[in-house]
Design a protein around this motif. Sequence first.
Motif, short mmCIF file in Angstrom:
data_model
loop_
_atom_site.label_atom_id
_atom_site.label_comp_id
_atom_site.label_asym_id
_atom_site.label_seq_id
_atom_site.Cartn_x
_atom_site.Cartn_y
_atom_site.Cartn_z
N VAL A 54 3.46 11.69 -1.90
CA VAL A 54 4.47 10.68 -1.61
C VAL A 54 5.90 11.22 -1.76
N GLY A 55 6.05 12.35 -2.39
CA GLY A 55 7.35 13.01 -2.44
C GLY A 55 7.82 13.46 -1.07
N GLN A 56 6.90 13.52 -0.11
CA GLN A 56 7.21 13.90 1.27
C GLN A 56 7.20 12.68 2.19
N TYR A 75 -2.82 8.94 1.47
CA TYR A 75 -4.00 9.04 0.61
C TYR A 75 -3.53 9.73 -0.66
N ALA A 76 -3.01 8.92 -1.59
CA ALA A 76 -2.40 9.46 -2.80
C ALA A 76 -2.48 8.45 -3.93
N ARG A 77 -2.38 8.95 -5.14
CA ARG A 77 -2.46 8.10 -6.33
C ARG A 77 -1.12 7.42 -6.63
N ASP A 78 -0.03 7.99 -6.17
CA ASP A 78 1.30 7.45 -6.43
C ASP A 78 1.65 6.37 -5.41
N THR A 79 2.56 5.51 -5.79
CA THR A 79 3.01 4.43 -4.92
C THR A 79 3.99 4.96 -3.89
N ILE A 80 3.81 4.51 -2.67
CA ILE A 80 4.69 4.92 -1.57
C ILE A 80 6.02 4.18 -1.69
N PRO A 81 7.15 4.83 -1.40
CA PRO A 81 8.44 4.14 -1.46
C PRO A 81 8.49 2.95 -0.51
N ALA A 91 -2.23 2.65 3.15
CA ALA A 91 -2.11 3.49 1.96
C ALA A 91 -3.36 3.25 1.11
N ILE A 92 -3.97 4.34 0.69
CA ILE A 92 -5.22 4.26 -0.07
C ILE A 92 -5.12 5.15 -1.30
N ASP A 93 -5.54 4.62 -2.43
CA ASP A 93 -5.59 5.38 -3.67
C ASP A 93 -6.94 6.10 -3.74
N PRO A 94 -6.95 7.41 -3.86
CA PRO A 94 -8.21 8.16 -3.94
C PRO A 94 -9.13 7.73 -5.09
N GLN A 95 -8.55 7.12 -6.10
CA GLN A 95 -9.36 6.65 -7.22
C GLN A 95 -10.16 5.41 -6.83
N LEU A 96 -9.73 4.73 -5.77
CA LEU A 96 -10.41 3.51 -5.35
C LEU A 96 -11.38 3.72 -4.20
#
Length: 108
Positions: A54-56, A75-81, A91-96
């Motif tokens: 999400v930094g990108q 596809y990341a654990r962090d929240t998208i801006p 947006a999907i959290d890989p943990q879910l």
Amino acid sequence: MSTTAIVAGPDDDGIGAALEAAGVDVTRLDGVITRPQLEEAGIVAAELYVLTDVGQATTIPIACDLNDELRTVVYARDTIPEFIKGQLDIAIDPQLMDASVVADELID
């Protein structure tokens, strides 16, 4: 005709491999991603842009500017801006959700 995807960012959760296993042609980008790198990777003809860092997030509007038909996925654990959410398809959290399930859903 096979689906093409660009996976941008580190792929610790295996979404690139899962897409490849589902028959998708995957190009990977890492590090600081620029417009020329996106163009060289084939963003203009790609069907999917999967961002894992999400930094990108600022690459999403660039990718959408280059390809109106592009589906964008984080596809990341962090929240998208917040400012990116309007140009993001999902947006999907890989943990879910496991990468193989996401890949199957993206190509259907």
